[in-house]
Design a protein around this motif. Structure first.
Motif, mmCIF file in Angstrom:
data_model
loop_
_atom_site.group_PDB
_atom_site.id
_atom_site.type_symbol
_atom_site.label_atom_id
_atom_site.label_comp_id
_atom_site.label_asym_id
_atom_site.label_seq_id
_atom_site.Cartn_x
_atom_site.Cartn_y
_atom_site.Cartn_z
ATOM 1 N N SER A 34 -4.253 9.544 8.480
ATOM 2 C CA SER A 34 -5.168 10.588 8.543
ATOM 3 C C SER A 34 -6.475 10.270 7.526
ATOM 4 N N GLU A 86 0.360 8.237 12.059
ATOM 5 C CA GLU A 86 0.495 9.280 11.319
ATOM 6 C C GLU A 86 -0.922 8.902 10.114
ATOM 7 N N ALA A 110 1.915 8.300 4.647
ATOM 8 C CA ALA A 110 1.139 7.432 5.507
ATOM 9 C C ALA A 110 0.052 6.791 5.196
ATOM 10 N N THR A 144 -0.966 11.413 1.725
ATOM 11 C CA THR A 144 0.307 11.549 2.401
ATOM 12 C C THR A 144 1.127 10.233 2.411
#
Length: 365
Positions: free
Chosen positions: A112, A110, A201, A199
């Motif tokens: 990014s 996940e 993650a 995020t």
């Protein structure tokens, strides 16, 4: 991912063809590298943690306090983690400096953003382990590090981890709340400000937890799982955050919302120009007597650092640590300065060993 182990003058690389470089900081304190003598002893289990924001203190080996309601991160401040339930168990049968490198995306699909190579270090050649993990935060837009700092603490018995995090944005703002909101979002991955988008993650909190779980699996000899709670979250009470410049302020910001073992800010904290950040004077989950700041008097940001020291309430008066007669514990002050130092000098622990060791709690009790 690559794991590099340095054993005396020999090296072994697991899981890859390339290997990382060594450092003269790889040896135990004062050795400047080379093999250590004797067998390393295990670290201690840790004392009872002070309560987190809204939480109650855990007993030694206890469960720790519950999360407090309405903490600064929007989810309630983290409660006291309690004492570590066991001793640190590092395998020292083959003393070596282990260097494990991996990108966040290698352990979390996940991811990014800021997918840069992270570095974990553990030196089992040292005479004694601190039983603490030092997480290092690099300066603005810099890759994970500073690696000189990561190596410095690893050579002194700490587990060390340089995390990749959101640091590629302009933190200088006219809104006093934005400083802290941006740094907090980089830490927890919650939506605190429109300035950046991070995020879960990509947050420091998640990446640290994922990294420790990964290291526990790929480097079991290092007992990286010691720094995780039973639920897989970081055991904050045995973790130190340290950083340089932008990372110095972020380390202190994180110490405001979770109860860390300590915070060591090099060339920082700042966030006092053009306005002073709200977060600097907010209540702190990490007691201020566990927070340290080092500034260079020839640093253009020096006066900004002094403002931050005042607003946080660091103990003591400013003490110059690079003048004749200066020696730890510097009169008990946590406001420390290099009379002849600039911005970079304050981040160079290799050139200022005594003050850096004092800030990290060395020598070990």
């Amino acid at each position: 991912m690559r794991i590099t182990a340095w054993i005396g003058c020999a090296w072994w690389t697991l899981g890859c063809v390339a290997c990382g470089g060594s450092s003269s900081d790889g040896g135990p304190p004062g050795a400047g590298g080379g093999a250590a003598t004797g067998t390393a002893t295990t670290g201690t289990g840790g004392a009872a943690a002070t309560s987190g924001v809204g939480g109650s203190a855990g007993g030694a080996g206890g469960a720790g306090g519950a999360n407090g309601a309405g903490g600064a991160n929007g989810a309630g401040g983290a409660g006291g983690a309690g004492g570590a339930p066991r001793e640190l168990h590092v395998d020292t049968s083959s003393p070596e400096l282990s260097e494990i490198r991996f990108k966040p995306s290698e352990i979390d699909p996940e991811v990014s953003d800021r997918d840069l190579e992270q570095v974990a270090l553990l030196d089992t050649r040292v005479a004694r382990f601190a039983g603490k993990l030092v997480v290092t935060l690099s300066g603005s837009s810099q890759p994970p590090g500073p690696l000189d700092l990561t190596r410095f603490v690893a050579a002194r018995g700490f587990h060390a981890f340089a995390v990749a995090y959101k640091n590629d944005y302009d933190i200088v703002q006219n809104d006093p709340d934005t400083f802290g909101d941006a740094r907090l979002e980089a830490f927890d991955g919650q939506d605190h400000t429109a300035l950046i988008e991070v995020t879960r993650a990509d947050s420091i909190e998640t990446r640290l937890a994922k990294a420790l779980a990964h290291l526990k699996e790929v480097h079991p000899r290092g007992d990286w799982g010691y720094f995780l709670e039973d639920d897989g979250s970081p055991r904050w009470s045995v973790i130190i955050f340290s950083g340089h410049s932008h990372g110095a302020s972020s380390a202190a910001r994180i110490g405001k919302v979770v109860r860390l073992d300590r915070v060591v800010s090099l060339a920082g904290p700042r966030d006092t120009n053009p306005v002073s950040a709200t977060w600097l004077s907010e209540p702190s989950a990490t007691p201020v007597d566990r927070m340290f700041g080092l500034t260079g008097e020839r640093d253009e940001q020096h006066r900004d650092h002094l403002k931050a020291f005042d607003l946080i309430g660091l103990p003591g008066e400013l003490v110059e640590v690079d003048v004749p007669g200066a020696a730890p514990p510097y009169g008990g002050s946590h406001r420390l300065a290099l009379k002849d130092g600039d911005h970079g000098a304050a981040g160079n622990c290799g050139a200022h060993v005594a003050v850096c060791e004092a800030m990290f709690g060395l020598p070990l009790p």
